[in-house]
Scaffold this motif. Structure first.
Motif, short mmCIF file in Angstrom:
data_model
loop_
_atom_site.label_atom_id
_atom_site.label_comp_id
_atom_site.label_asym_id
_atom_site.label_seq_id
_atom_site.Cartn_x
_atom_site.Cartn_y
_atom_site.Cartn_z
N SER A 95 -13.68 -12.49 21.16
CA SER A 95 -13.38 -11.90 19.72
C SER A 95 -14.89 -11.60 18.98
O SER A 95 -14.78 -10.40 18.42
CB SER A 95 -12.70 -13.07 18.83
N THR A 224 -7.17 -8.74 17.13
CA THR A 224 -7.37 -9.92 17.85
C THR A 224 -6.09 -11.17 17.14
O THR A 224 -6.17 -11.87 18.00
CB THR A 224 -8.67 -10.57 17.34
N TYR A 252 -12.50 -18.22 16.12
CA TYR A 252 -11.29 -17.31 16.79
C TYR A 252 -11.00 -17.59 17.86
O TYR A 252 -10.62 -17.01 18.81
CB TYR A 252 -12.06 -15.94 16.81
N THR A 255 -6.47 -16.63 19.01
CA THR A 255 -6.37 -15.09 19.13
C THR A 255 -5.97 -14.61 20.36
O THR A 255 -5.78 -15.51 21.27
CB THR A 255 -8.08 -14.61 18.81
N TRP A 256 -5.80 -13.40 20.68
CA TRP A 256 -5.73 -12.65 21.88
C TRP A 256 -4.18 -13.45 22.62
O TRP A 256 -4.10 -13.54 23.79
CB TRP A 256 -6.54 -12.77 22.73
#
Length: 363
Positions: A95, A224, A252, A255-256
């Motif tokens: 990220s 993201t 982060y 995320t994804w």
């Protein structure tokens, strides 16, 4: 570059009684004295557990402050993240690399192997602290930095998930680098966001927010897919030269395509507009809406693509995999790790299609 033998080894020593106390009560905030050895250099440090939800996991994350010598890698503190809920271990790092690619500020991050009192604690992600030294390393003007420490940092007069007014405008924030005058500037920002008539809002907000950088950040959060990223998980930097604020992403791992617990999240879960009071007001202004749409199109066409991101993802996965085989908390889950490339790639393709389809929402 994918050889984990290149990863630095950090040897961390804490008195066994202090370590037991820290692990026995993960909710406590006490910091303990310890020693960190990297290569031939040893440092006296203070160490504490870090994070909120992640404290519940068996593999803990740590904050380290340097006492003597009082700096390390041009920083006075660092964060060692266990990334326990992320099966890939790379989402945070991926990220921040992505944010940097699209022109947004983000912390530096790299992987290390941690020894704790002589035993392997596993693979960790070292995160750079966002503070005055962070600014100095980037030749940025000195300025205030506030951490958005909970979801009341939503740019609103109301508490998150509630119709109740905040007791103080600045609820949800913690000063990292701040004076009383800086707090007054933050209160002014929040007051302008929430009380300025629409006709006066574009000029007023342009004096207080770096709109270009805000949209770089917003595009990064939206792509993201950080559910919490719009109302917390950021630092707020006020440029001392321009007087304008801009956000910097933080934490982060969720995320994804996965949330903070590591569970799969639908690629259409978060709208292209994101959500918080400042974003809503900005996107209600036609000229700002056009700027955000143009920026999002650029990001989708150039950076948020499977072709562009695949080499970065593959390199990160190759870097961490051998170290995970030695990680006492992760080595039994290596088969799940091996499926994460496809999980992330599928998310990028699905999220990209969704965002392209919803560019019309910004007309």
């Amino acid at each position: 570059m994918g050889d984990h033998s290149e990863l630095p080894v950090y040897s961390l020593f804490v008195h066994p009684n202090d370590l037991r106390g820290m692990l026995r009560d993960p909710e406590q905030e006490e910091a303990f004295q310890g020693r960190l050895k990297v290569g031939r250099q040893a440092y006296r440090i203070m160490i504490a557990l870090r994070g909120a939800y992640i404290r519940r996991y068996p593999k803990k994350s740590f904050s380290v402050q340097f006492l003597s010598p009082n700096s390390f890698q041009a920083a006075r503190e660092l964060h060692l993240n266990a990334e326990y809920a992320d099966p890939s271990m790379i989402r945070n790092k991926l990220s921040f690399d992505f944010f940097q690619r699209i022109g947004a500020l983000a912390p530096h991050a790299h992987f290390v192997k941690l020894l704790l009192n002589g035993g392997s604690a596993g693979l960790y992600l070292q995160l750079e602290s966002v503070d005055d030294l962070y600014l100095k390393k980037r030749n940025l003007p000195p300025g205030a930095i506030f951490y958005a420490i909970n979801d009341d940092a939503n740019f609103s007069l109301l508490r998150s998930n509630s119709n109740r007014l905040k007791d103080e405008l600045e609820e949800g924030y913690e000063g990292k680098v701040s004076t009383e005058a800086d707090w007054e500037s933050l209160r002014e920002l929040l007051y302008v966001i929430n009380t300025t008539p629409q006709a006066d809002f574009p000029n007023a907000i342009d004096q207080l927010v770096d709109i270009e950088q805000y949209f770089n950040w917003l595009a990064g959060v939206v792509c993201t897919h950080n559910f919490d990223g719009f109302i917390q998980n950021y630092a707020l930097y006020r440029n001392g030269d321009t007087g304008r604020f801009q956000p910097i992403p933080w934490d982060y791992d969720g995320t994804w395509g996965r949330n903070l617990r590591g569970e799969r999240l639908r690629a259409d879960y978060i709208p292209i507009t994101g959500y918080n009071s400042l974003t809503a007001r900005l996107l209600a202004v036609p000229k700002f809406r056009v700027r955000y749409k143009r920026r999002m199109e650029e990001v989708l066409e150039t950076e948020f693509t499977a072709d562009r991101l695949t080499p970065l993802i593959e390199n990160l996965l190759q870097t961490v995999r051998p170290a995970l085989l030695d990680d006492p908390h992760r080595k039994e889950f290596i088969s799940r790790f091996d499926g994460e490339f496809e999980v992330i790639l599928k998310f990028i393709n699905e999220r990209s299609r969704y965002l392209f389809d919803h560019l019309v929402d910004l007309n």
